[in-house]
Write an enzyme that holds these catalytic residues in place. Structure first.
Site, PDB file in Angstrom:
ATOM      1  N   HIS A 143       1.402  15.178  16.483  1.00 45.01           N
ATOM      2  CA  HIS A 143      -0.003  15.392  16.150  1.00 45.01           C
ATOM      3  C   HIS A 143      -0.958  14.794  17.173  1.00 45.01           C
ATOM      4  O   HIS A 143      -2.130  15.140  17.194  1.00 45.01           O
ATOM      5  CB  HIS A 143      -0.316  14.876  14.733  1.00 45.01           C
ATOM      6  N   ASP A 152       7.270  15.178  13.505  1.00 42.29           N
ATOM      7  CA  ASP A 152       6.078  14.649  14.170  1.00 42.29           C
ATOM      8  C   ASP A 152       6.437  13.909  15.459  1.00 42.29           C
ATOM      9  O   ASP A 152       5.883  12.855  15.762  1.00 42.29           O
ATOM     10  CB  ASP A 152       5.288  13.733  13.234  1.00 42.29           C
ATOM     11  N   GLY A 159      -5.321   5.841  16.741  1.00 43.61           N
ATOM     12  CA  GLY A 159      -5.064   5.482  18.133  1.00 43.61           C
ATOM     13  C   GLY A 159      -3.727   4.796  18.319  1.00 43.61           C
ATOM     14  O   GLY A 159      -3.144   4.803  19.402  1.00 43.61           O
ATOM     15  N   ASN A 160      -3.210   4.150  17.247  1.00 43.48           N
ATOM     16  CA  ASN A 160      -1.861   3.573  17.285  1.00 43.48           C
ATOM     17  C   ASN A 160      -0.792   4.652  17.224  1.00 43.48           C
ATOM     18  O   ASN A 160       0.378   4.408  17.542  1.00 43.48           O
ATOM     19  CB  ASN A 160      -1.641   2.629  16.103  1.00 43.48           C
ATOM     20  N   SER A 161      -1.175   5.834  16.798  1.00 39.90           N
ATOM     21  CA  SER A 161      -0.224   6.914  16.579  1.00 39.90           C
ATOM     22  C   SER A 161       0.609   7.178  17.832  1.00 39.90           C
ATOM     23  O   SER A 161       0.074   7.383  18.914  1.00 39.90           O
ATOM     24  CB  SER A 161      -0.986   8.186  16.210  1.00 39.90           C
ATOM     25  N   VAL A 164      18.471  25.115  -0.968  1.00 39.07           N
ATOM     26  CA  VAL A 164      18.250  24.775  -2.364  1.00 39.07           C
ATOM     27  C   VAL A 164      16.830  24.262  -2.561  1.00 39.07           C
ATOM     28  O   VAL A 164      16.206  23.734  -1.634  1.00 39.07           O
ATOM     29  CB  VAL A 164      19.231  23.683  -2.857  1.00 39.07           C
ATOM     30  N   VAL A 165      16.317  24.446  -3.763  1.00 37.65           N
ATOM     31  CA  VAL A 165      15.096  23.776  -4.196  1.00 37.65           C
ATOM     32  C   VAL A 165      15.537  22.721  -5.192  1.00 37.65           C
ATOM     33  O   VAL A 165      16.230  23.035  -6.173  1.00 37.65           O
ATOM     34  CB  VAL A 165      14.107  24.758  -4.854  1.00 37.65           C
TER      35      VAL A 165
END
Length: 474
Positions: free
Chosen positions: A114, A144, A215-217, A274-275
């Site tokens: 992201h 991510d 910003g740490n991301s 599967v769900v």
């Protein structure tokens, strides 16, 4: 007597100094760790061309939204540059900031997806203030994780730890660029492991109380040996800032993704088709289980790996290849980490007894293909505007409720549905003044819901009907 008092006072003072020294010795000293690790931590800035109404700083109406997990870099609200608003329809450049770290001396950099999603240009700034344009090698939205490459040699790198060996209560440290303040250091402890977050089924997150902010991301989470054990990715917040709940992607998961991105530019994961849902205390009692545990199979994808392997709706999966499934969220973590074609041995509870099923793991399809695989089988994943997964009612359910149509809620994610208190098991018969006859009809109506206007929904819960209203944000 006076001499005795002086001796006593001296002993007390010595004891106090000793206790202070012991207390200090028990607290970790991060100074050397930071000195060694900081050179390999980088600042990442991106430039993206956006419509003028976004770049000019207009913000969506967030009032009334429930607490939810938010990305650190608000990708839908990048910051604009300049003063005057350009003509309507024009585009402007907007920038966002994040963090990352160098994983090889020839210029490979790891960060969050992201942080760099939809970027037209990515710039990596090293600790010596030099800047390098980065190439996106690959990105994986499900985990991510993104892998970048800069043209440089002999770079400082970080050592990798074993995230599986992390213990709850262990000290950890984060280095990143919160709000653009480069190489900021914060510390805390591991609060929990194996956390499942809404819409994040394939990552067993590390929860910490390390102060993390926008910003740490993408920055590293380090143990006391200076080894990377995770990538700081998300926070839980009501204010948009740190509130004591931070989440990191385990480095084992991240490096597996990075290796696949480096080799082929994409990531393949295991899939059962599967769900599933959580086994509550009442469900466990009704099924004859000793305690709430495992993953209850609510639905099977036709001709999927699980269906071909003999799994049935109503089965409770208790373990996979000997690893216990304590919560339903454990299953996607384990299956997603397997490779297509791997063999799986499932310990299943069915009709009051346990049995073992053997099957081959399939390949997880794209999200669109996964949804399509459910269509026509009575299951639909609604648009993100509602955050619901629903399925058709069975003939017995329709007879019991004395209704001709409707859908039953299988899963509630963050969004309007969670905000208005909908729960799995609720039955929806009408949406926006239209009768809901099937899961497909529900999905079609949900996709066409107006924004910014009141929408009605008729809900049956435990046989009692009521209408509720809500609004979708603009």
């Amino acid at each position: 007597m006076q001499t005795l008092k002086r001796s006593m006072a001296a002993m007390v003072a010595l004891l106090a100094l000793s206790l202070t020294a012991v207390a200090r010795a028990e607290l970790p000293d991060f100074t050397q760790l930071v000195e060694k690790a900081s050179p390999a931590v980088v600042n990442i800035s991106t430039t993206q061309k956006v419509p003028d109404q976004v770049a000019s700083g207009q913000m969506p109406d967030l009032e009334g939204l429930p607490p939810m997990f938010r990305d650190f870099i608000e990708r839908s609200m990048p910051r604009g540059q300049g003063g005057q608003r350009p003509p309507r329809g024009a585009q402007r450049e907007a920038q966002s900031l994040g963090s990352g770290f160098i994983i090889s001396d020839d210029g490979y950099v790891l960060t969050n997806n992201h942080v760099v999603a939809d970027a037209d240009e990515i710039v990596v700034r090293l600790s010596d203030r030099s800047e390098h344009k980065a190439k996106l090698i690959g990105a994986d939205a499900r985990s991510d994780v993104a892998l970048l490459k800069i043209d440089a040699k002999g770079l400082p790198t970080l050592k990798f730890g074993d995230s599986d060996k992390l213990k709850v209560g262990e000290w950890v440290l984060a280095i990143g660029s919160p709000f653009g303040f480069d190489h900021s250091v914060t510390a805390g402890i591991v609060s929990a492991k194996g956390r499942s977050l809404p819409n994040e089924n394939y990552v067993p997150f590390i929860q910490t109380d390390v102060a993390i902010n926008p910003g740490n991301s993408g920055g590293p989470l380090l143990n006391l040996q200076g080894e990377v054990v995770g990538i700081n990715s998300q926070i839980f917040t009501r204010s948009g800032g740190f509130m004591g709940l931070s989440f990191a992607i385990p480095i084992d998961v991240a490096m597996n993704v990075a290796d696949q991105l480096k080799k082929g530019g994409k990531v393949s994961r295991g899939w059962l088709g599967v769900v599933i849902q959580e086994v509550s205390k009442d469900l466990a009692e009704s099924l004859g289980l000793d305690k709430p545990a495992g993953a209850l199979v609510a639905q099977l994808v036709q001709d999927g790996p699980a269906a071909k392997g003999g799994l049935q709706v109503g089965d409770v999966i208790l373990s996979l290849n000997g690893q216990a499934i304590n919560e339903s969220a454990d299953l996607p973590h384990l299956v997603g980490g397997m490779k297509p074609g791997d063999k799986a041995s499932l310990d299943v509870f069915r009709d009051g007894s346990r049995k073992t099923l053997n099957m081959s793991i399939g390949s997880l399809p794209d999200e669109e293909d996964e949804v399509a695989a459910m269509e026509g089988q009575g299951a639909e994943r609604s648009s993100n505007s509602l955050g619901l997964t629903v399925s058709d009612l069975s003939a017995d359910q329709r007879k019991t409720l004395d209704i001709k149509g409707g859908v039953v809620i299988k899963d509630v994610q963050d969004g309007p549905a969670a905000m208005i208190g909908l729960r799995p098991g609720d039955v929806i018969t009408h949406l926006n003044n239209r009768q809901v006859d099937s899961a497909k009809a529900f999905s079609d109506i949900a996709k066409a819901l107006p924004k910014g206007k009141s929408v009605s929904m008729r809900v049956l819960r435990q046989g009692r009907a009521s209408f509720i209203t809500f609004k979708l944000g603009d």
